[in-house]
Design a protein around this motif. Structure first.
Motif, short mmCIF file in Angstrom:
data_model
loop_
_atom_site.label_atom_id
_atom_site.label_comp_id
_atom_site.label_asym_id
_atom_site.label_seq_id
_atom_site.Cartn_x
_atom_site.Cartn_y
_atom_site.Cartn_z
N LYS A 225 0.84 -1.21 0.00
CA LYS A 225 0.00 0.00 0.00
C LYS A 225 0.87 1.26 0.00
N ARG A 226 1.88 1.29 0.86
CA ARG A 226 2.76 2.46 0.94
C ARG A 226 3.48 2.70 -0.40
N THR A 227 4.00 1.61 -0.97
CA THR A 227 4.74 1.72 -2.23
C THR A 227 3.84 2.23 -3.36
N HIS A 228 2.62 1.71 -3.42
CA HIS A 228 1.71 2.08 -4.50
C HIS A 228 1.24 3.54 -4.39
N TYR A 229 1.06 4.02 -3.17
CA TYR A 229 0.67 5.42 -3.02
C TYR A 229 1.78 6.35 -3.49
N LYS A 230 3.02 6.02 -3.16
CA LYS A 230 4.16 6.83 -3.60
C LYS A 230 4.27 6.82 -5.13
N ARG A 231 4.14 5.63 -5.70
CA ARG A 231 4.27 5.50 -7.16
C ARG A 231 3.12 6.19 -7.87
N LYS A 232 1.93 6.12 -7.28
CA LYS A 232 0.75 6.76 -7.87
C LYS A 232 0.95 8.27 -7.98
N ASP A 233 1.44 8.89 -6.91
CA ASP A 233 1.70 10.33 -6.93
C ASP A 233 2.76 10.67 -7.97
N GLN A 234 3.78 9.85 -8.07
CA GLN A 234 4.86 10.07 -9.03
C GLN A 234 4.34 10.00 -10.47
N MET A 235 3.48 9.03 -10.74
CA MET A 235 2.93 8.86 -12.09
C MET A 235 2.03 10.02 -12.49
N GLU A 236 1.20 10.49 -11.57
CA GLU A 236 0.30 11.60 -11.86
C GLU A 236 1.09 12.86 -12.22
N LEU A 237 2.20 13.08 -11.52
CA LEU A 237 3.05 14.24 -11.82
C LEU A 237 3.70 14.09 -13.19
N LEU A 238 4.18 12.90 -13.51
CA LEU A 238 4.82 12.66 -14.80
C LEU A 238 3.84 12.82 -15.96
N ILE A 239 2.61 12.37 -15.77
CA ILE A 239 1.60 12.50 -16.82
C ILE A 239 1.38 13.98 -17.16
N LYS A 240 1.27 14.82 -16.15
CA LYS A 240 1.09 16.26 -16.37
C LYS A 240 2.26 16.85 -17.14
N GLN A 241 3.47 16.42 -16.80
CA GLN A 241 4.66 16.95 -17.47
C GLN A 241 4.75 16.48 -18.92
N LEU A 242 4.52 15.18 -19.15
CA LEU A 242 4.70 14.61 -20.48
C LEU A 242 3.61 15.02 -21.47
N LYS A 243 2.42 15.33 -20.96
CA LYS A 243 1.33 15.76 -21.84
C LYS A 243 1.65 17.06 -22.56
N LYS A 244 2.56 17.84 -21.98
CA LYS A 244 2.94 19.12 -22.60
C LYS A 244 3.81 18.91 -23.84
N GLU A 245 4.49 17.76 -23.91
CA GLU A 245 5.39 17.47 -25.04
C GLU A 245 5.18 16.02 -25.51
N LYS A 246 3.98 15.73 -25.98
CA LYS A 246 3.66 14.37 -26.40
C LYS A 246 4.50 13.96 -27.63
N LEU A 247 4.96 12.70 -27.60
CA LEU A 247 5.68 12.12 -28.74
C LEU A 247 4.75 11.12 -29.40
N VAL A 248 3.93 11.60 -30.31
CA VAL A 248 2.89 10.75 -30.91
C VAL A 248 3.47 9.84 -31.99
N ASP A 249 3.17 8.54 -31.86
CA ASP A 249 3.56 7.54 -32.85
C ASP A 249 2.46 6.48 -32.83
N LYS A 250 1.48 6.66 -33.71
CA LYS A 250 0.29 5.80 -33.71
C LYS A 250 0.62 4.34 -34.04
N GLU A 251 1.57 4.14 -34.93
CA GLU A 251 1.94 2.77 -35.30
C GLU A 251 2.57 2.03 -34.13
N LYS A 252 3.48 2.69 -33.44
CA LYS A 252 4.12 2.08 -32.27
C LYS A 252 3.10 1.84 -31.17
#
Length: 210
Positions: free
Chosen positions: A98-125
């Motif tokens: 539970k502790r590990t997943h909460y930490k990772r969840k917060d980390q992922m949400e932050l990364l999603i916000k950052q990466l959405k600003k510079e998406k590397l779109v590749d539909k085939e991949k």
């Protein structure tokens, strides 16, 4: 013969762990029934959330969304065990997840916000990656649905979490082949390492629970 105190302490601790994992009292049937009823709802929600995880054209962002959805399901499984299980060693192990997943969840949400600003779109991949994702998730859900645990809440939880961990490890292994994002690759690799250790521990618990 003089035995060092440190060695005695290690032996006693080992005996306590084995004895606690093997501990089994008469579980009130309603505990298993309550666990199973809640688990059915969790599985249904997991299926829905994993299937509708956003498809962004960027494999890295897709993976983070999928992992975030999966983590929500994992946290629900943990709460179900903590509410209805009765083995203190499994509770302690579940709290660690539970502790590990909460930490990772917060980390992922932050990364999603950052990466959405510079998406590397590749539909085939993305299409190639998602085809494998669908297969991994379908296999996981099937294993989780079919787990037969002889009306033992703690063992049921372990079997279901084993299926969950194996699936996310496979998903992470596939992701690393499709993404060039070093930061998220490192997250995936560390997750595989940690969950591989947890898998071995859970398989050991399954053998020891009576």
């Amino acid at each position: 013969m003089n035995i060092p105190m440190k060695k005695i302490a290690i032996i006693l601790l080992s005996l306590m762990v084995v004895s606690t994992v093997s501990y089994a009292k008469d579980r009130p049937k309603e505990n298993y029934e309550a666990y199973t009823k809640t688990y059915g709802k969790i599985l249904k929600t997991m299926h829905k959330e994993l299937k509708k995880a956003p498809k962004t054209g960027d494999v890295t962002i897709d993976f983070l969304y999928e992992l975030s959805s999966h983590h929500k399901g994992t946290l629900a499984l943990v709460e179900n065990e903590l509410t209805n299980g009765d083995n203190p060693v499994i509770w302690q192990f579940a709290r660690g997840i539970k502790r590990t997943h909460y930490k990772r969840k917060d980390q992922m949400e932050l990364l999603i916000k950052q990466l959405k600003k510079e998406k590397l779109v590749d539909k085939e991949k993305e299409a190639q990656y998602l085809a494998q994702y669908e297969g991994i998730i379908s296999e996981m859900l099937k294993e989780m649905e079919e787990a037969d645990c002889a009306e033992n809440v703690d063992k049921a939880y372990l079997f279901q979490m084993i299926a969950s961990h194996k699936a996310t490890n496979k998903l992470a292994e596939q992701f690393v082949q499709y993404s060039s994002n070093i930061t998220v690759q490192e997250i995936a690799t560390k997750m595989i390492e940690r969950q591989t250790k947890e898998l071995k521990q859970m398989e050991k618990f399954v053998r020891e629970i009576r």
